[in-house]
Scaffold this active site. Structure first.
Site, PDB file in Angstrom:
ATOM      1  N   ASN A  78       1.999   6.478  -1.110  1.00  0.00           N
ATOM      2  CA  ASN A  78       2.179   6.696  -2.681  1.00  0.00           C
ATOM      3  C   ASN A  78       2.367   5.014  -3.093  1.00  0.00           C
ATOM      4  OD1 ASN A  78       3.174   7.553  -5.238  1.00  0.00           O
ATOM      5  ND2 ASN A  78       4.867   6.621  -4.315  1.00  0.00           N
ATOM      6  N   ASP A 135       8.768  -1.968   3.974  1.00  0.00           N
ATOM      7  CA  ASP A 135       7.833  -2.726   3.210  1.00  0.00           C
ATOM      8  C   ASP A 135       6.443  -2.217   3.911  1.00  0.00           C
ATOM      9  OD1 ASP A 135       6.139  -4.974   2.718  1.00  0.00           O
ATOM     10  OD2 ASP A 135       7.221  -6.324   3.592  1.00  0.00           O
ATOM     11  N   LYS A 174      -8.220   0.814  -5.165  1.00  0.00           N
ATOM     12  CA  LYS A 174      -8.213   2.231  -5.266  1.00  0.00           C
ATOM     13  C   LYS A 174      -9.508   2.686  -4.793  1.00  0.00           C
ATOM     14  CE  LYS A 174      -3.936   2.635  -6.520  1.00  0.00           C
ATOM     15  NZ  LYS A 174      -3.219   3.161  -5.274  1.00  0.00           N
ATOM     16  N   TYR A 225      -7.497  -4.110  -8.790  1.00  0.00           N
ATOM     17  CA  TYR A 225      -6.995  -2.812  -8.625  1.00  0.00           C
ATOM     18  C   TYR A 225      -8.084  -1.588  -8.343  1.00  0.00           C
ATOM     19  CZ  TYR A 225      -4.020   1.387 -10.099  1.00  0.00           C
ATOM     20  OH  TYR A 225      -3.286   2.383  -9.815  1.00  0.00           O
TER      21      TYR A 225
END
Lengths: 262, 263
Positions: free
Chosen positions: A87, A60, A161, A157
């Site tokens: 990833n 996790d 990123k 998001y």
């Protein structure tokens, strides 16, 4: 294909999608791979497909203890750690108005805390292995085209990123004395479960017709005329992880079929 | 190391330095290579070195500033090997001059080699790249040598920066323009690499800094990774971009600078 003979790699979120394909490419290139994911059944299945060069461990990414256990597992199972691929990640199609603080914090927990905790937990083992390695060790962080340009419907998001993109550069400078290279990779839309989920979230309740329309629009968004396949990204990660990229650190490998060149 | 089996690559400025290392690496990866350069003796020697190791190579004279020279060089390569899959626009020059010291002739010389050279190479190779790309499983690939000087500025490197910044964005425009032809176009951005050109950079700076060693130390410290690059660091990156392993990359910048521009 870039060779990674004798290296040990841990890939978060590698039960399926880009992570699983990366594990397969790294194993084919000569590495031992640790498949780490919250999806136990799929993760074990992916490890079994690869064979004795792979092992699964539950992970996790939002939990420091879970990361410590996963890194310990990798080091004990295969005798070290040379490559960390951060990833694991989530996507939510949410505008700022639609995003609650809890939504925001879920994004930071997975996509940012996950990268920090992975990096911090793996660092001692990476340092030790890098000191003994002819070239050193490598961390590859999954950013996105969403870490380079904004989009109207994915602010949290994009935030996550963008954070990964520059955190990568800071780590590159910080870890250079340890001979650990740190680079980010920036995929366009890739045909994975997450990629299909992005399409579904954009299509909304319109069914197959809406889904196909979004898919076609996203294909034409990529000048190269297609969306990516997992192999496109796995090859890029394997290049960055290999000694062929020995002079690359703090760089962005943009693998987006030309999206952000426009 | 990436697979280049069956591919035919043209490398401008391939007689020495990064170009020669790229030619050797691509040949070792299975490509047949055409080396174009002004330096005939060095170019022949590089090609012969590859042939002696069992590779396919051809040297042809090339002045990148002349359209007829490009046409003759590309024709020689295509006649020899049957087509083109990869073009590496590698030839380039460097000189140090402040804006105040620079003449229009200096500026135009930089444009002629570092910009006209890339345009003419691209334009001349394009029909051949298109023809092969249409039949290839993945397509063709152009790699343009930009530099970290195409990303950041350094005092008195002005004209060089202009040229490499131009290459950086010309690459992206070509990526969009050639996508329908299945030709990918990417740039590579080296830091300082141990070549004859780097020695020239060090020599030109050493007057201001006292000695070659002082300049060299400054450059080593500018790269967080703690060293100057080797030609193979860049040749590996070019080969990756030329190979089908980068099939979904176009219009991208491969920065191979030991962390210089991450700071």
């Amino acid at each position: 294909m870039n060779r990674v003979d004798g290296k040990v790699a841990l890939i978060s979120g590698s039960a399926r999608g880009l992570g699983a394909q990366t594990a397969k490419v790294l194993a084919a290139g000569g590495a031992k791979v640790v498949i780490a994911d919250i999806l136990d059944d799929l993760g074990q299945q992916t490890a079994a497909e690869i064979g004795s060069a792979a092992a699964f461990v539950h992970l996790d990414v939002t939990s420091e203890e879970s990361w410590q256990a996963a890194v310990k597992f990798a080091a004990e199972k295969f005798g070290g750690l040379h490559i960390l691929v951060n990833n694991a990640g989530i996507f939510r199609r949410q505008t700022t108005e639609e995003t609650s603080l809890a939504d925001w914090r879920l994004m930071t927990a997975v996509n940012l805390d996950g990268v920090f905790l992975g990096t911090k937990s793996a660092l001692p083992v990476l340092k030790t292995c890098a000191a003994k390695d002819p070239v050193g060790c490598a961390i590859v962080n999954l950013s996105s085209v969403a870490g380079l340009v904004g989009s109207a419907s994915g602010a949290p998001y994009c935030m996550s990123k963008g954070g990964v993109r520059i955190y990568t550069k800071a780590c590159a400078i910080e870890f250079a004395p340890y001979r650990i290279r740190v680079n980010s990779i920036h995929p366009g839309l890739i045909d994975t479960d997450m990629g299909r989920d992005v399409i579904a979230q954009m299509a909304g309740p319109g069914g197959t017709a809406a889904n196909n329309a979004v898919r076609d629009a996203l294909i034409s968004w990529h000048p190269i005329g297609r969306i990516g396949v997992p192999m496109d990204i796995a090859n890029g990660i394997a290049f960055l992880a290999s000694d062929d990229a020995a002079f690359m650190t703090g760089s962005e490998l943009v693998v987006d079929g030309g999206v952000t060149a426009q | 190391m990436n697979n280049m089996d069956g591919k035919i690559a043209f490398i401008s400025g391939g007689a020495r330095g990064l170009g020669a290392e790229t030619a050797r690496m691509m040949a070792a990866c299975g490509a047949r290579v055409i080396i174009g350069d002004l330096l005939d003796d060095a170019g022949h020697a590089t090609a012969e070195g590859i042939i002696n190791k069992g590779g396919g190579a051809l040297y042809t004279h090339l002045d990148v500033t002349a359209e007829e020279s490009w046409q003759a060089a590309v024709k020689a390569g295509v006649d020899k090997f049957g087509g083109l899959d990869v073009l590496v626009n590698n030839a380039g020059i460097f000189f140090m001059k402040s804006t105040e010291d620079m003449t229009l002739a200096d500026w135009r010389r930089m444009c002629a080699v570092n910009l006209d050279g890339v345009f003419l190479g691209t334009k001349t190779a394009l029909p051949h790249l298109k023809a092969r790309a249409a039949k290839a499983p993945v397509g063709g690939s152009i790699i343009n040598l930009s530099s970290i000087a195409g990303i950041i500025g350094i005092a008195n490197f002005t004209a060089y920066h202009m040229s490499k910044g131009g290459v950086r964005i010309y690459t992206k425009a070509c990526a969009i323009e050639f996508a329908p032809y299945r030709i990918r176009v990417n740039s590579i951005h080296p830091g300082l690499i141990e070549t004859d050109m780097a020695k020239q950079v060090v020599t030109e700076l050493s007057g201001a800094m006292g000695s070659d060693n002082a300049v060299r130390d400054m450059f080593v410290q500018s790269h967080p990774i703690g060293r100057i690059g080797e030609p193979k660091d860049i040749a590996n990156g070019i080969t990756f971009l030329a190979s089908d392993d980068s099939a979904f990359m176009t219009g991208s910048e491969l920065v191979v600078d030991g962390g210089w521009t991450a700071q």
